[in-house]
Design a protein around this motif. Structure first.
Motif, PDB file in Angstrom:
ATOM      1  N   SER A 181       7.121  30.880   6.732  1.00  0.00           N
ATOM      2  CA  SER A 181       6.813  31.245   5.348  1.00  0.00           C
ATOM      3  C   SER A 181       7.949  30.827   4.417  1.00  0.00           C
ATOM      4  O   SER A 181       7.701  30.389   3.288  1.00  0.00           O
ATOM      5  CB  SER A 181       6.555  32.744   5.233  1.00  0.00           C
ATOM      6  OG  SER A 181       7.714  33.466   5.575  1.00  0.00           O
ATOM      7  N   CYS A 182       9.195  30.934   4.895  1.00  0.00           N
ATOM      8  CA  CYS A 182      10.331  30.485   4.077  1.00  0.00           C
ATOM      9  C   CYS A 182      10.236  28.985   3.832  1.00  0.00           C
ATOM     10  O   CYS A 182      10.485  28.505   2.728  1.00  0.00           O
ATOM     11  CB  CYS A 182      11.656  30.793   4.758  1.00  0.00           C
ATOM     12  SG  CYS A 182      11.972  32.543   5.007  1.00  0.00           S
ATOM     13  N   HIS A 183       9.864  28.262   4.879  1.00  0.00           N
ATOM     14  CA  HIS A 183       9.745  26.805   4.762  1.00  0.00           C
ATOM     15  C   HIS A 183       8.657  26.448   3.755  1.00  0.00           C
ATOM     16  O   HIS A 183       8.835  25.553   2.926  1.00  0.00           O
ATOM     17  CB  HIS A 183       9.434  26.202   6.134  1.00  0.00           C
ATOM     18  CG  HIS A 183       9.207  24.733   6.103  1.00  0.00           C
ATOM     19  ND1 HIS A 183      10.227  23.835   5.899  1.00  0.00           N
ATOM     20  CD2 HIS A 183       8.078  24.003   6.232  1.00  0.00           C
ATOM     21  CE1 HIS A 183       9.732  22.617   5.908  1.00  0.00           C
ATOM     22  NE2 HIS A 183       8.431  22.697   6.110  1.00  0.00           N
ATOM     23  N   MET A 184       7.538  27.159   3.803  1.00  0.00           N
ATOM     24  CA  MET A 184       6.440  26.882   2.877  1.00  0.00           C
ATOM     25  C   MET A 184       6.858  27.196   1.444  1.00  0.00           C
ATOM     26  O   MET A 184       6.520  26.459   0.524  1.00  0.00           O
ATOM     27  CB  MET A 184       5.202  27.699   3.263  1.00  0.00           C
ATOM     28  CG  MET A 184       4.619  27.291   4.609  1.00  0.00           C
ATOM     29  SD  MET A 184       4.171  25.553   4.697  1.00  0.00           S
ATOM     30  CE  MET A 184       2.736  25.537   3.693  1.00  0.00           C
ATOM     31  N   ARG A 185       7.604  28.274   1.248  1.00  0.00           N
ATOM     32  CA  ARG A 185       8.090  28.600  -0.104  1.00  0.00           C
ATOM     33  C   ARG A 185       9.014  27.520  -0.634  1.00  0.00           C
ATOM     34  O   ARG A 185       8.920  27.120  -1.788  1.00  0.00           O
ATOM     35  CB  ARG A 185       8.810  29.947  -0.098  1.00  0.00           C
ATOM     36  CG  ARG A 185       7.881  31.121  -0.105  1.00  0.00           C
ATOM     37  CD  ARG A 185       8.651  32.423  -0.341  1.00  0.00           C
ATOM     38  NE  ARG A 185       8.011  33.447   0.457  1.00  0.00           N
ATOM     39  CZ  ARG A 185       8.612  34.256   1.286  1.00  0.00           C
ATOM     40  NH1 ARG A 185       9.904  34.216   1.435  1.00  0.00           N
ATOM     41  NH2 ARG A 185       7.944  35.141   1.976  1.00  0.00           N
ATOM     42  N   ALA A 186       9.919  27.060   0.219  1.00  0.00           N
ATOM     43  CA  ALA A 186      10.857  26.019  -0.207  1.00  0.00           C
ATOM     44  C   ALA A 186      10.119  24.727  -0.516  1.00  0.00           C
ATOM     45  O   ALA A 186      10.407  24.053  -1.513  1.00  0.00           O
ATOM     46  CB  ALA A 186      11.901  25.787   0.882  1.00  0.00           C
TER      47      ALA A 186
END
Length: 116
Positions: free
Chosen positions: A58-63
């Motif tokens: 999810s962090c990767h998708m946000r970034a």
């Protein structure tokens, strides 16, 4: 060697044999520890990779979403700039435009244009 060390020749041979056996044993232990270390490194990497996949997806998708949003803003700004450059304001020329005949030759503005 036995003459200079003060040990009798037989004692020196036994001592060297013990040292060689000890070195061989240490080398074997060293090789086993290297193999175990490599195994643990691979296991550690696999655990970190699994953790990254589960927690940080999810962090990767946000970034990635933030990067794409920035890219879209940059593209919109570039398009708006091109649009304003494509519609130039009317500018008064410092000299009158030269008339061109139908053949493409410039006309002398002092003489009247030929009538047809």
């Amino acid at each position: 060697m036995a003459d200079n060390s003060g040990y009798p020749s037989k004692q020196m041979k036994v001592s060297l044999a013990r040292r060689q056996a000890q070195n061989k044993s240490l080398q074997q232990q060293n090789e086993q520890l290297k193999l175990e270390n490599e195994k643990l490194k691979k296991e550690n990497y696999a655990i970190k990779l699994q953790e990254f996949k589960t927690i940080c997806s999810s962090c990767h998708m946000r970034a990635e979403n933030a990067c794409l949003g920035t890219e879209i803003q940059r593209l919109y700004a570039g398009a708006a700039k091109q649009e304003t450059e494509a519609q130039p304001e009317e500018v008064e020329l410092p000299f009158p435009p030269t008339a061109v005949s139908q053949e493409g030759a410039p006309l002398n503005q002092d003489e009247p244009a030929p009538s047809m």
